[in-house]
Design an enzyme around this catalytic site. Structure first.
Site, PDB file in Angstrom:
ATOM      1  CG  HIS A  25      11.840   5.206 -25.513  1.00 27.33           C
ATOM      2  ND1 HIS A  25      12.333   4.672 -24.364  1.00 27.33           N
ATOM      3  CD2 HIS A  25      11.419   6.426 -25.280  1.00 27.33           C
ATOM      4  CE1 HIS A  25      11.995   5.465 -23.376  1.00 27.33           C
ATOM      5  NE2 HIS A  25      11.491   6.481 -24.028  1.00 27.33           N
ATOM      6  CE1 TYR A 289       4.696   7.999 -26.931  1.00 28.10           C
ATOM      7  CE2 TYR A 289       4.477   5.707 -26.126  1.00 28.10           C
ATOM      8  CZ  TYR A 289       4.929   6.896 -26.094  1.00 28.10           C
ATOM      9  OH  TYR A 289       5.571   7.426 -24.913  1.00 28.10           O
TER      10      TYR A 289
END
Ligand code: HEM
Length: 299
Positions: A25, A289
Site C-alpha cells: 500500500h 507492518y
C-alpha cells in the site's frame, strides 16, 4: 511457516524495492476526520471510541507494493486505514480493504503467491491459484464489480472476525464494514480506461475541499458456523444482522508525513475489541507492518 520479515522481503521482491515506502500500500493519501459513535455501539463494545466522538487519522491507499500502481486496475483493492485517537497517547486502529476477503489464508500461501509473482512466470501464478482455489475469491469478487470512481465511493471491510465485548462482559463476533454514506460511486470500464492511472488522489482532494466524506461503520454479526479463522472465506453478509456503530467523517487531506510517522496496526485494538485468535493472517499482519515501518523510517 514463514515469519513477518519473510513476507515483507517477498513483497519487496514481487513489487520492487522502494526506499522509504511501505512494503504494501505505498500509494495513498493521508486524511483526518472524526468518528462519532451510534447509540447502539456501547451495547456491543465497551471500547472508548464507541462511547464518545474521537479524532481520526486515516489513509486511503492502493494494495500491492507498487508506488506507481494504476488507480484503474479493478483487481487491486483500495485500502482505508483508520487510527482513532483515544487521548493520552492511546489509540485503536481499523485497517480495511475494499473487498470482504484477502487473497491468502495462511502466511505460507501468501509467500507462495508472492514467490510465483516474483518468478514472472504466468504458469507458476496459475499453478498457485489452481492449488489454492480459496485464493481466487478476492479477485473473483473484485472483478465482478465496477471500479470505484472515488476512494470515498466504495465499501471497505476489516476482513477478519473480531470479538466485541460490552460493559456487561457480553461477547459478539462481528466483522467491520465501512459504507460510504453517499452510496457507491462507480465507473464503467470505458470511463475507468479514460480516467487513466492517477485520478484518485486528485478526486479525493477536490471532494474534501467541498464536503466531508462520510462512512457508516457497521458490525456484521456472525452466526454459529461462520468461519473466524479464514481471511479468504466470505460470510453470507446479506443474511446477517447489521448494527451501525457510528459514522466516520473524513474531513481534510493531511500531509503525507502525518501518516508516514507511524504504522497502522491491525492488532492495535482497545479493550472491548479483540482480533481473532485462530486466524494466521491476522496473527502475522501487525508484526509484518512493524518490519516494514522499521525499514522505511531507517535513514
Ligand atoms: C499476511 C498478510 C498481510 C501482510 C504480510 C501485509 C503486509 C502489509 C505491510 C508490510 C504494510 C505496510 C505497513 C507500513 O509500512 O506501515 C501493509 C499495509 C496495509 N495493509 Fe496489509 N498485509 C497483509 C494483509 C492485509 C489484510 C488482510 C488487509 C485488509 C484487511 C490489509 C490491509 C492493509 C492496508 C489498508 C494497508 C495500508 C496501511 C496504511 O495506509 O499505512 N493487509 N500491509
Amino acid at each position: 511457516e514463514p515469519g513477518p520479515a519473510d513476507l515483507v522481503g517477498a513483497l519487496s521482491e514481487a513489487f520492487g524495492k522502494y526506499p522509504h515506502k511501505r512494503a504494501a500500500h505505498p500509494k495513498g493519501v493521508c486524511v483526518t476526520g472524526v468518528f462519532t459513535p451510534s447509540k447502539e455501539a456501547p451495547g456491543l463494545s465497551k471500547a472508548p471510541q464507541f462511547s464518545k466522538p474521537v479524532p481520526v487519522i486515516g489513509r486511503f491507499s492502493l494494495a500491492g507494493g507498487n508506488p506507481e500502481a494504476p488507480d484503474n486496475d479493478k483487481g487491486n483493492p483500495k485500502g482505508l486505514a483508520l487510527r482513532f485517537d483515544l487521548g493520552d497517547g492511546a489509540s485503536t486502529d481499523l485497517v480495511t480493504i475494499s473487498a470482504p476477503v484477502f487473497v491468502a489464508n495462511t502466511p505460507q500461501a501468501f509467500l507462495d503467491l508472492l514467490t510465483a509473482v516474483t518468478s514472472g512466470d504466468a504458469d507458476k501464478v496459475k499453478a498457485f491459484f489452481d492449488a489454492h482455489p480459496e485464493s481466487k475469491s478476492q479477485g473473483t469478487w473484485l472483478n465482478a464489480r465496477p471500479l470505484p470512481a472515488s476512494y470515498a465511493g466504495v465499501n471497505y471491510w476489516g476482513v477478519h472476525a473480531f470479538t466485541l465485548t460490552n460493559a456487561d462482559g457480553e461477547e459478539t463476533v462481528a466483522k467491520f464494514k465501512l459504507l460510504p454514506s453517499s452510496g457507491e460511486i462507480t465507473l464503467t470500464d470505458a470511463e475507468a480506461e479514460a480516467k487513466g492511472p492517477n485520478f484518485l488522489a486528485d478526486e479525493i482532494t477536490a471532494r474534501l475541499a467541498k464536503d466531508p466524506a462520510r462512512f457508516d461503520v457497521v458490525a456484521i454479526i456472525g452466526q454459529e458456523g461462520d468461519p473466524t479463522d479464514d481471511a479468504t472465506a466470505l460470510w453470507d453478509e446479506d443474511n446477517r444482522e447489521k448494527v451501525s456503530l457510528g459514522e466516520v467523517s473524513i474531513e481534510a487531506i493531511a500531509p503525507e508525513a502525518t501518516c508516514d510517522a507511524f504504522s497502522f496496526l491491525p492488532a492495535n485494538v482497545a479493550d472491548g475489541v479483540a482480533g481473532p485468535t485462530n486466524d494466521p493472517i491476522f496473527a502475522i499482519r501487525s508484526s509484518a507492518y512493524i518490519v516494514s515501518f522499521t525499514r522505511r523510517v531507517a535513514p
